[in-house]
Design an enzyme around this catalytic site. Sequence first.
Site, PDB file in Angstrom:
ATOM      1  CE  LYS A 233      -6.218  -2.053  -1.688  1.00 32.85           C
ATOM      2  NZ  LYS A 233      -5.840  -2.593  -0.401  1.00 32.85           N
TER       3      LYS A 233
ATOM      4  CD  GLN B 223      -7.528  -3.071   2.788  1.00 32.68           C
ATOM      5  OE1 GLN B 223      -7.332  -3.532   1.671  1.00 32.68           O
ATOM      6  NE2 GLN B 223      -6.983  -1.956   3.193  1.00 32.68           N
TER       7      GLN B 223
ATOM      8  CG  ASP C 294      -1.256  -7.040  -0.047  1.00 34.98           C
ATOM      9  OD1 ASP C 294      -1.315  -5.921  -0.587  1.00 34.98           O
ATOM     10  OD2 ASP C 294      -2.125  -7.474   0.734  1.00 34.98           O
TER      11      ASP C 294
HETATM   12  N1  GUN Z   1      -4.058  -1.846   4.452  1.00 31.59           N
HETATM   13  C1  GUN Z   1      -3.492  -0.664   4.112  1.00 31.59           C
HETATM   14  N2  GUN Z   1      -2.723  -0.799   3.003  1.00 31.59           N
HETATM   15  C2  GUN Z   1      -2.792  -2.110   2.655  1.00 31.59           C
HETATM   16  C3  GUN Z   1      -2.219  -2.854   1.591  1.00 31.59           C
HETATM   17  O1  GUN Z   1      -1.451  -2.356   0.746  1.00 31.59           O
HETATM   18  N3  GUN Z   1      -2.553  -4.180   1.567  1.00 31.59           N
HETATM   19  C4  GUN Z   1      -3.370  -4.753   2.493  1.00 31.59           C
HETATM   20  N4  GUN Z   1      -3.617  -6.064   2.379  1.00 31.59           N
HETATM   21  N5  GUN Z   1      -3.921  -4.076   3.489  1.00 31.59           N
HETATM   22  C5  GUN Z   1      -3.632  -2.762   3.561  1.00 31.59           C
END
Ligand code: GUN
Length: 286
Positions: A54, A98, A121
């Site tokens: 990311k 996350q 998100d």
């Molecule tokens: N863990 C796995 N996929 C995601 C996501 O799209 N966002 C977040 N915040 N955590 C994740």
Amino acid sequence: MAAEIIDGKAIAKSVREELAVEVEQLKSDAGVTPGLAVVLVGEDPASKVYVRNKHRACERVGINTRDIRMSAEASHEEVMEQVHNLNEDPDIHGILVQLPTPEQVDDEEIINAIDPAKDVDGFHPISMGKLLTGQPEMVPCTPRGVMRMLESTGVELSGKEAVIVGRSNIVGKPQALLLMYEHCTPTICHSRTRDMTEHISRADILVAAAGMPQMITGDMIKPGAVVIDVGINRLDDGSLVGDVDFDSAKEVAGAITPVPGGVGPMTIAMLLDNTVRAAKNSACCC
Ligand code: GUN
């Protein structure tokens, strides 16, 4: 005939190229550089890889990132405090914690504490509620990425049977809504669904998001269906596979996404897009 392979990496690259231009414009026109904060609590190896990807993607389009690492022993209150500080920070337009977080941290309360304007998100109840009522603002990244991939195939969605395997807040539920808004007839299958193979066999559009390695095989799929594989599962030999058995499915499907190189890069591309959107909104409101 073998299926068209939907190249998520290539589509994500073209999204990033468009975003890089938008970011430059936002900087020169409004003096705003989009900023994303990513909070990682603990040492989960898969989460570390996702978070690194990311940050890298942000750097490529000119989005500032803040890398916030908290120990696996961080308390729920410490994570909440971090979120509150980021809510107040004018340089941060998007906040991502996350998931999953360690046991002592209550994910639901953390998500609810994020300022909805910074909820890149799209997991906050306000973001979800807006999507449900047809006023989408921050839409969860994976389902949005899936829609972009479907669009890339040129397949008409209106009137089609869409089957989603998995009922999570992150993918299954918002995916069903997005498909419904494109006039599909969505069905969500889950662990208690009585005859899942019957549902899957009807699908013109199949989205697999169950987290079960290679559970959907070619013989279950309707010939010509568009198959989108959201699963990312690591096998004992270290290889990554989806929820679909790619080799048998590609002989039956009309179009299919690979794992890796399918939905994963698109999820990140949509995160960047949501961050730029949040930064633009903040520039308009100042
Ligand atoms: N863990 C796995 N996929 C995601 C996501 O799209 N966002 C977040 N915040 N955590 C994740």
